[in-house]
Design a protein around this motif. Structure first.
Motif, PDB file in Angstrom:
ATOM      1  N   SER A 206     -55.746  17.412  25.614  1.00  0.00           N
ATOM      2  CA  SER A 206     -57.130  17.103  25.258  1.00  0.00           C
ATOM      3  C   SER A 206     -57.890  16.523  26.438  1.00  0.00           C
ATOM      4  CB  SER A 206     -57.175  16.119  24.083  1.00  0.00           C
ATOM      5  OG  SER A 206     -56.876  14.805  24.520  1.00  0.00           O
TER       6      SER A 206
ATOM      7  N   GLU B  40     -61.255   3.256  27.220  1.00  0.00           N
ATOM      8  CA  GLU B  40     -61.975   3.384  28.484  1.00  0.00           C
ATOM      9  C   GLU B  40     -62.722   2.095  28.825  1.00  0.00           C
ATOM     10  OE1 GLU B  40     -64.389   6.852  28.053  1.00  0.00           O
ATOM     11  OE2 GLU B  40     -62.667   8.157  27.619  1.00  0.00           O
TER      12      GLU B  40
ATOM     13  N   ARG C 228     -53.730   8.780  19.104  1.00  0.00           N
ATOM     14  CA  ARG C 228     -53.332  10.189  18.967  1.00  0.00           C
ATOM     15  C   ARG C 228     -51.914  10.185  18.410  1.00  0.00           C
ATOM     16  NH1 ARG C 228     -52.399  13.668  22.381  1.00  0.00           N
ATOM     17  NH2 ARG C 228     -53.566  15.450  21.572  1.00  0.00           N
TER      18      ARG C 228
ATOM     19  N   THR D 152     -58.420   4.836  20.022  1.00  0.00           N
ATOM     20  CA  THR D 152     -58.089   5.753  18.934  1.00  0.00           C
ATOM     21  C   THR D 152     -56.676   6.294  19.136  1.00  0.00           C
ATOM     22  OG1 THR D 152     -60.408   6.416  18.732  1.00  0.00           O
ATOM     23  CG2 THR D 152     -58.755   7.881  17.745  1.00  0.00           C
TER      24      THR D 152
ATOM     25  N   GLN E 162     -59.941  14.068  26.227  1.00  0.00           N
ATOM     26  CA  GLN E 162     -59.888  12.614  26.125  1.00  0.00           C
ATOM     27  C   GLN E 162     -58.731  12.056  26.954  1.00  0.00           C
ATOM     28  OE1 GLN E 162     -59.790  11.905  21.816  1.00  0.00           O
ATOM     29  NE2 GLN E 162     -61.708  10.796  22.046  1.00  0.00           N
ATOM     30  N   GLN E 163     -57.600  12.734  26.909  1.00  0.00           N
ATOM     31  CA  GLN E 163     -56.433  12.273  27.670  1.00  0.00           C
ATOM     32  C   GLN E 163     -56.677  12.379  29.171  1.00  0.00           C
ATOM     33  OE1 GLN E 163     -53.880  15.001  25.241  1.00  0.00           O
ATOM     34  NE2 GLN E 163     -52.367  13.392  25.557  1.00  0.00           N
TER      35      GLN E 163
ATOM     36  N   VAL F 254     -56.563   6.620  23.072  1.00  0.00           N
ATOM     37  CA  VAL F 254     -57.580   7.263  23.908  1.00  0.00           C
ATOM     38  C   VAL F 254     -58.950   6.845  23.384  1.00  0.00           C
ATOM     39  CG1 VAL F 254     -56.158   9.275  24.498  1.00  0.00           C
ATOM     40  CG2 VAL F 254     -57.592   9.327  22.440  1.00  0.00           C
ATOM     41  N   GLY F 255     -59.996   7.347  24.033  1.00  0.00           N
ATOM     42  CA  GLY F 255     -61.338   7.160  23.517  1.00  0.00           C
ATOM     43  C   GLY F 255     -62.117   6.034  24.171  1.00  0.00           C
TER      44      GLY F 255
ATOM     45  N   ARG G 138     -59.544  12.513  30.791  1.00  0.00           N
ATOM     46  CA  ARG G 138     -60.578  11.565  31.212  1.00  0.00           C
ATOM     47  C   ARG G 138     -59.993  10.165  31.364  1.00  0.00           C
ATOM     48  NH1 ARG G 138     -64.376   9.799  34.305  1.00  0.00           N
ATOM     49  NH2 ARG G 138     -65.809   8.324  33.340  1.00  0.00           N
ATOM     50  N   LEU G 139     -59.150   9.758  30.436  1.00  0.00           N
ATOM     51  CA  LEU G 139     -58.548   8.434  30.505  1.00  0.00           C
ATOM     52  C   LEU G 139     -57.642   8.308  31.726  1.00  0.00           C
ATOM     53  CD1 LEU G 139     -58.394   5.721  29.042  1.00  0.00           C
ATOM     54  CD2 LEU G 139     -56.413   6.589  27.803  1.00  0.00           C
TER      55      LEU G 139
END
Length: 265
Positions: free
Chosen positions: A187, A159, A147, A145, A189-190, A154-155, A192-193
């Motif tokens: 975020s 992953e 950004r 996805t 998401q960032q 991301v997303g 975590r990635l």
């Protein structure tokens, strides 16, 4: 309200915007006033819509507190170019490297355009654009996805793609980095990635210019990876570097010529 009170409140908003979360105790010590005075300031700023109260402090309010990649590309350009030149020199022939999204990793991709026998995977549009015509570099886009602000993917799709590859080196960016909490981004998401990216590489480098050291503009965090290397520029002072070294993080300070400076550990 006195002129001094207004000046203090303006300064509180500026600190909360540039440094992230500000506590009542820190603000009272900074401005040499009582905690109750600071609480009145925060209440007034919250009523004016300039701050949001948090437990023990406040954070800045802004419609778009995260700067776009276009805005960030021109910031500390020479420092980013020097960091990128040093990072490129660490990469050997035949390696597979992973580039995060961001302006500094984009500068690194620029340095790699003439590389041969190299595989580069990335989550960033800037890196993809830099390497689009580099025929001797094998390029993999992780997808996911987009950004729009950070021009990075991301997303779950990004992953999932990471689970299919491993890398010799991963180069991560950050909106801020502290010795205590690690890498700060806008975020979850960032962050975590970034954690997953670090797990897939033998060596991990966090590339940040000096102004980002100790900075905490947001509330999403990823711990600094074990045995990672923090790479910054010559504007970093010893007080900026010391907290990282105290926690066992290897710090490289790069001069304007792209060569690591010799400083005491």
């Amino acid at each position: 309200m006195t002129r001094g009170s207004q000046a203090r409140r303006d300064a509180i908003v500026e600190l909360a915007t540039t440094s992230g979360l500000a506590s009542v105790e820190e603000l009272a010590a900074t401005f040499g006033v009582t905690a109750s005075t600071i609480r009145r300031d925060l209440q007034a700023l919250e009523s004016a819509g300039q701050l949001a109260r948090t437990f023990g402090g406040a954070m800045a309010m802004a419609a778009h507190p995260e700067a776009s990649l276009r805005q960030r590309t021109g910031e500390e350009f020479e420092a980013k170019r020097a960091i990128a030149a040093w990072a490129a020199a660490q990469i050997g022939p035949g390696e597979a490297v992973l580039l995060d999204s961001g302006s500094t990793t984009g500068a690194l991709a620029h340095e790699l355009r003439r590389a041969r026998d190299l595989t580069v995977a990335t989550t960033g549009l800037t890196a993809l654009q830099e390497l689009a015509n580099a025929e001797n570099v094998h390029v993999e886009c992780l997808g996911g996805t987009l950004r729009h602000l950070s021009q990075g993917f991301v997303g779950p799709l990004a992953e999932a793609a990471l689970t299919r590859m491993t890398f010799d080196r991963a180069f991560l960016g950050a909106d801020g980095v502290t010795a205590e909490d690690g890498i700060c981004e806008a975020s979850l998401q960032q962050t975590r990635l970034k954690e997953l990216m670090a797990q897939r590489a033998k060596r991990v480098y966090v590339l940040v210019h000096a102004a980002k050291l100790g900075r905490r503009p947001f509330h999403a965090w990823a711990a600094l990876p074990d045995r990672c290397m923090l790479v910054t520029d010559a504007k970093a002072g010893e007080a900026d570097i010391a907290p990282f070294r105290a926690r066992g993080v290897e710090v490289v300070v790069v001069g304007a010529d792209g060569v690591a400076e010799q400083r005491g550990a």
